[in-house]
Design an enzyme around this catalytic site. Sequence first.
Site, PDB file in Angstrom:
ATOM      1  N   LYS A 113      -9.783  41.738  64.144  1.00 47.07           N
ATOM      2  CA  LYS A 113     -10.519  42.987  63.956  1.00 47.07           C
ATOM      3  C   LYS A 113     -11.465  43.289  65.130  1.00 47.07           C
ATOM      4  O   LYS A 113     -11.617  44.442  65.530  1.00 47.07           O
ATOM      5  CB  LYS A 113     -11.314  42.924  62.649  1.00 47.07           C
ATOM      6  CG  LYS A 113     -11.732  44.289  62.140  1.00 47.07           C
ATOM      7  CD  LYS A 113     -12.309  44.188  60.728  1.00 47.07           C
ATOM      8  CE  LYS A 113     -12.727  45.558  60.221  1.00 47.07           C
ATOM      9  NZ  LYS A 113     -13.295  45.479  58.861  1.00 47.07           N
ATOM     10  N   GLN A 168      -9.178  36.819  53.150  1.00 41.74           N
ATOM     11  CA  GLN A 168      -7.901  37.389  53.582  1.00 41.74           C
ATOM     12  C   GLN A 168      -7.474  36.866  54.948  1.00 41.74           C
ATOM     13  O   GLN A 168      -6.879  37.577  55.735  1.00 41.74           O
ATOM     14  CB  GLN A 168      -7.960  38.922  53.576  1.00 41.74           C
ATOM     15  CG  GLN A 168      -8.042  39.466  52.143  1.00 41.74           C
ATOM     16  CD  GLN A 168      -7.725  40.946  52.033  1.00 41.74           C
ATOM     17  OE1 GLN A 168      -7.950  41.706  52.962  1.00 41.74           O
ATOM     18  NE2 GLN A 168      -7.200  41.349  50.881  1.00 41.74           N
ATOM     19  N   MET A 212      26.110  38.959  39.993  1.00 45.56           N
ATOM     20  CA  MET A 212      26.711  37.922  40.835  1.00 45.56           C
ATOM     21  C   MET A 212      26.317  36.539  40.334  1.00 45.56           C
ATOM     22  O   MET A 212      27.109  35.598  40.385  1.00 45.56           O
ATOM     23  CB  MET A 212      26.291  38.124  42.292  1.00 45.56           C
ATOM     24  CG  MET A 212      27.129  37.342  43.278  1.00 45.56           C
ATOM     25  SD  MET A 212      28.898  37.728  43.188  1.00 45.56           S
ATOM     26  CE  MET A 212      29.056  38.969  44.461  1.00 45.56           C
ATOM     27  N   GLU A 267       3.876  45.716  50.906  1.00 48.91           N
ATOM     28  CA  GLU A 267       4.189  45.491  52.315  1.00 48.91           C
ATOM     29  C   GLU A 267       5.659  45.137  52.560  1.00 48.91           C
ATOM     30  O   GLU A 267       6.227  45.461  53.604  1.00 48.91           O
ATOM     31  CB  GLU A 267       3.289  44.396  52.894  1.00 48.91           C
ATOM     32  CG  GLU A 267       1.848  44.839  53.127  1.00 48.91           C
ATOM     33  CD  GLU A 267       0.959  44.652  51.912  1.00 48.91           C
ATOM     34  OE1 GLU A 267       1.477  44.332  50.822  1.00 48.91           O
ATOM     35  OE2 GLU A 267      -0.273  44.818  52.052  1.00 48.91           O
TER      36      GLU A 267
END
Lengths: 184, 586
Positions: B164, B115, B482, B52
Amino acid sequence: MNANVPSSTSHYPTAPTAQRDVTHTLSVLVDNEPGVLARVIGLFSGRGYNIESLTVSETEHAKHLSLITVVTTGTPMVIEQIKNQLDRLVPVHRVVDMTLSGRSIERELAMVKVRGKGDNRVEALRLADAFRARVIDATTESFVFEITGKSDKIEQFVALMLPLGLVEVSRTGIAAIARGPEGM
Amino acid sequence: MTREMTGAEMVIQAMADQGVKHLFGYPGGAVLPIYDAIFAQKEVQHILVRHEQGAVHAAEGYARSTGKVGCVLVTSGPGATNAVTGLTDALCDSIPLVCITGQVPTHLIGNDAFQECDTVGITRPCTKHNYLVKRIEDLPRILHEAFHIASSGRPGPVVVDIPKDIQFAKGVYSKPKEFPHTGYKPKLKGDLEAIKAAVELMTHAKRPLFYTGGGVINSGKNASALLRELVKLTGFPITSTLMGLGAFPAADPQWMGMLGMHGTLEANMAMHDCDVMVCIGARFDDRITGRVDAFSPGSKKIHVDIDASSINKNIKVDIPIVGDCAHVLEDMVRLWRTQAKQADKKSMGDWWKQIDKWRARKSLAYRASNEVIKPQYAIQRLYELTKDKDTYITTEVGQHQMWAAQFYHFQEPNRWMTSGGLGTMGYGLPASVGVQLAHPKSLVIDIAGEASVQMTMQELSTAVQYRLPIKIFILNNGYMGMVRQWQELLHGSRYSESYSEALPDFVKLAEAMHAVGIRCEKPGDLDHAIKDMIAVDRPVLFDCVVDKVENCFPMIPSGKAHNEMILGDSGVSLDDAITEEGKMLV
């Protein structure tokens, strides 16, 4: 040497300390929607600003508006930041600095519970009268006073009650409104 | 149009009505109804990412290279939390995004359901605004409002969290004509009196400069055109932040290069010594200012920004102008023209002479080598071999990013996509996927480091799946460069955990992922290898093995001021460079 010389291990400059902290009262008109208070509080905690007092209540039911009155301290630059950051939140309609406008009235309500007998009880009642505090609950050994006024008046009253048997105090926090005919 | 449909269909319909062509996402339980709606239509093409975070970065690349809103669709819980890095990145760099997150059904919210996470709570501080939709009646308005808020004012990411059951619920969809948000009205026009005062101040300047930033890019191509006009009219020198590169052409003689921590000597010295600073769409970030109390001590400062909270945040300015860059620049150009303003020729001549002296120090110079590929040389060759093509550059974060900013020269806005504010390693590869999708015929190159690229490596599969011929140009020095540079500089060369151990064979890795792998280790082979890379019409992983210990200079070291830069000189060790007076300039 400058007191702000940064440490050699960080690129970030040390915090400037030149400005003095000031206290400001801000009135924040917001949409009365879920999460709006979390946005305001999250802004203060996330950016490290102070909250001295906070009151929130719906003001116009039909328009779904709430008024948040927040008392905050910081340098003048930080106060300006706070106002601009608040103004940037999408559900915020207006931010008015009541301290800056200079013509505002601030009030707070407190309920003060005092427990005692004999002379202490009489003295508490007498002082309450002098402070125009009302008795809103009483038992033979206690009073609950309701007092309204500026914060310093309430603090003075609470200080006086302390040796007379102060049990607890519940304060609303500050509500503020501008003087004169204009609305915010 | 007004008709009845499900919440899931509304999501896709609203995107279609907003002109969205591509949507980056990853399916999951709480967004399945929306994936069903995607299945049933052809207007919005879904791009399946591999993580994601990649979806959000791809949408960022898409948005930044086109100026449109980028769209993301992820599921509840881990889908939403994985998107948080990308959302924060977009907030820091002011990138317009709309991210739809699925949520567990309304009656399960707060139940610690499978979830479930508090998506609006988690994303509140990392979005411009967010919504939890609790009624189907609100959904059409919220969807369109999200696009409006994301793209107007100072752009930013907006999350719409949709349970949902709301996705399944039926309601009446129509595109609203206006938005009831009375509190949200970004100010576009700047205060004319303030602009007049600014122009007046600029006219009498003896050592002026423009300091511009990403705000000019975000304001649209017109803002860049107006900036160019104003810079030409005034004859002032100009520098820009990392975010603003491309708004003004790097080939122009008035261009001083990037400023800040790894900016050019001339840009930083001019910032320090100027008497009038015209800041347009930049925000006096700590990588720009260095030590705040020594920042440009003698200058009057003009600050143009659409976000009032950016003004007087770090640096007190003299003339604040809240407004959109293009609008304010238009007023400035008009005032300068109509009042036939002219900067003082003599002092401008002296100022340019001074700047040329600083330029003569050649602060970007490095010691060339025939043995190993110097990373600066690699970027220079990449630039020379791609500058005449229709090229877009993305980067990861670190030394390679700074070298890209220093040595790849941008002539146009929206060609340079890099994670500036948040500094997100792993940004560049997925961002290049988004850019390539928006510009299928263009050459899209992700200038990467071997450490950064491993953070979002899996998106190479996305590029392969959609036949996006992105070129991942890895400057491989075997270190988190770096980090290593700072350890060398500030931690006594104790290279704690900054060595890239167990690196993959990038060529084999590319082949395993159905892409093309190229390795180059010798300076003499570089041009040929880069040409090979450009010629391939498939995704390429280019492993450019460079000098392991090269440092990125110039650099404003720890808490120093602009006039205390250190320059690179391979003959002198860094420790000496910091203390030795000769390496400290002016």
